[in-house]
Scaffold this active site. Structure first.
Site, PDB file in Angstrom:
ATOM      1  CE1 TYR B 289      -2.350  -3.534   2.194  1.00 13.09           C
ATOM      2  CE2 TYR B 289      -4.109  -2.061   1.175  1.00 13.09           C
ATOM      3  CZ  TYR B 289      -3.585  -3.326   1.757  1.00 13.09           C
ATOM      4  OH  TYR B 289      -4.475  -4.421   2.082  1.00 13.09           O
ATOM      5  CG  HIS B 297      -8.613  -0.849  -3.076  1.00 15.07           C
ATOM      6  ND1 HIS B 297      -9.029  -1.971  -2.576  1.00 15.07           N
ATOM      7  CD2 HIS B 297      -9.730  -0.116  -3.439  1.00 15.07           C
ATOM      8  CE1 HIS B 297     -10.692  -1.751  -2.447  1.00 15.07           C
ATOM      9  NE2 HIS B 297     -10.741  -0.638  -3.023  1.00 15.07           N
ATOM     10  CE  LYS B 328      -4.829  -5.728  -4.580  1.00 19.12           C
ATOM     11  NZ  LYS B 328      -5.782  -4.459  -4.638  1.00 19.12           N
TER      12      LYS B 328
END
Lengths: 350, 350
Positions: B289, B297, B328
């Protein structure tokens, strides 16, 4: 409402209090004489949520002390406690199981007096080993009692992922039928059907191969399967020598040492009427369609594994997560001498 | 418009025809005297799409014969051809590269006379090995010419997945600051901070650990990092003995043999101001993060790999696909003596 820690259980002696605790959440096990015996998981949870005092040598224990004592008296306490409290917080009545599983869970709103068990639960540390043989035995036990098996996998930070495990027998409805063997040519690690009409016939009858302009390209596994079914014969491009099935398999095993294992699973899926394509993009062996892959999405990802397959749980987790992300079911196909068994994992939120 | 196959090139001798072929798609290489030389990839493509006839010994070759001849004269022809025709069909001008890459691709609408190269392309069979060291060298070459590196991975059925590869230096803005070392207790493979205010302090300063009721649970990797930074001291629960960092690492390595590798990457990410949590659910080592994980997120999945990391391409593919599915970025963190280098792959549709 005090209970007393005696070895590895907590006893509530006051009859009225014992009955209150039991009736409000079905914690503990009533003893003859009206007392209640709680195991340490239950007592910790009641202590953590401020619903109980635990005494030891007449002194009230802090939650942190109770955790310390429980962790030393109860094998695998942390993992069990993390799962126990999570299921309780989700509103389930959870009872530690003295048998083969860790917990039995009643349906939401249900209790041991009104309902049958909904799930058997296994609490598993992500660092432990997934052992296919042992796992299938647990599945069989769970199936004998007609309950669902829920796996609670606890990661190193204490987060839980739940999986439902079940056995599966996937089927489709594609019957490829090629009248006479079709000639193909072997190039390096691919096989080409060079005549346009035969290429078309093979593609239309079972969706084998992939069109590359006017020619049809077959993968080695498709070729090996079709050779075994007498639907394709293969020659070398220069010398025009016939390639034998065993020769092709030897060649393929140099590229993929587990080629025979994959071929067994591939053949089993094809015989179930399914259309099988490579699962490369998804990091699994196969993606599997119930019907025409041009018109449908693949329903399954299948990974072929040996009979005595063992893996770390993060590997299983990754496969389930990936399949979930692309809206497919992951099946582990366990290839043994006599058959291929399919084990399905689905991520759930209980 | 006929060309003549001479060894492993096709020559168009008619000056007018040669100039037409070259100007309409920039196929081939003009020779002095007005003729044009095409390599077999270009000639196959023009033959497949009906824009050219290829003669050999005065006889016109069928596409299937041309494929057979090209496959025998050109190393890795199939993989190269699959990628070449795909990029051409996508509307790009593609030129085979005589240097370190397979192709150079011009921007859509661009040509060798009007534009700079947009991508270097490597055509890779999914069955080949990904070698981190060799790959980083190719990255460096591509970076020196300031072009993007596009990987075209061809699966066993001839489907292509494109990846862009780049180096990455992720940073965040979290500086954890704990004034004095905090005491924690080691249970099996987890560590608990049992005092509520200290637990809170550690959690708020860098988001270490996970709350379990009132106590804070630290993973072994968090604990090892914090011990190395003199922010945590650890004792055993029964004997109250102090645990050394090397003792903790030894213990952790029994559970995770690659613990030291992970710890190096973990520490590097923390020092970059990032918050690092386990990536278990995603089958990667870490999720990372940029700021408060309760409010954001995770931006990255990071997998720590040794300096000489080698893997089969399907492994890389699986990691990229999974990260892509959960929005991601996947970074492979290559841990060497002196630093950690991050390599990013992104799936793209060129």
């Amino acid at each position: 409402m005090p209970g007393e820690l005696v070895e590895d259980v907590v006893i509530v002696r006051d009859e009225k209090e014992a009955s209150q605790v039991y009736n409000k959440g079905f914690y503990g096990y009533p003893l003859s004489g009206g007392a209640l015996e709680l195991d340490v998981l239950e007592a910790c949870y009641l202590l953590e949520t401020g619903r109980m005092q635990v005494l030891r040598n007449q002194r009230s224990l802090a939650f942190s002390d109770m955790i310390k004592l429980s962790a030393t008296s109860c094998d695998g306490f942390e993992i069990l406690y993390i799962v126990y409290r999570d299921l309780r917080q989700r509103g389930y009545v959870v009872k530690p199981d003295s048998g083969e599983f860790d917990f039995r869970v009643f349906p939401r709103g249900g209790t041991p007096t009104t309902s049958q068990t909904k799930y058997w639960v296994l609490a598993v540390a992500e660092r432990s080993l997934f052992d296919m043989t042992g796992f299938l035995e647990e599945m069989a036990r769970s199936e004998r009692t007609r309950k669902e098996l829920l796996l609670a996998i606890v990661d190193e930070e204490g987060d839980i992922t739940y999986y439902k495990a079940s056995r599966s027998g996937p089927t489709g409805h594609t019957v490829g039928d090629v009248a006479s063997p079709i000639e193909a040519v072997l190039f390096e690690d691919r096989v080409l059907v060079l005549e346009e009409d035969r290429a078309e016939r093979l593609y239309r009858n079972g969706f084998y191969g992939k069109k590359l302009g006017k020619v049809l390209q077959l993968s080695l596994i498709e070729t090996a399967y079709l050779m075994g079914e007498d639907k394709v014969t293969v020659r070398t491009p220069g010398s025009n020598r016939k390639v034998s099935l065993s020769g092709l398999i030897r060649k393929a095993m140099k590229i993929q040492p587990d080629f025979e294992l994959r071929l067994r699973a591939y053949g089993d899926l094809r015989k179930r009427g399914l259309i099988v394509k490579t699962g490369f993009k998804y990091g699994a062996h196969f993606r599997v369609y119930e019907a025409d892959p041009e018109k449908h999405h693949a329903k399954y990802l299948v990974h072929a594994v040996p009979e005595d397959y063992k893996a770390m749980w993060p590997e299983i987790s990754r496969a389930v997560r990936l399949a979930h992300g692309v809206k497919k079911d992951i099946l582990f196909g366990r290839v043994s001498e006599k058959d291929v068994q399919y084990l399905r994992f689905r991520r759930v939120r209980p």
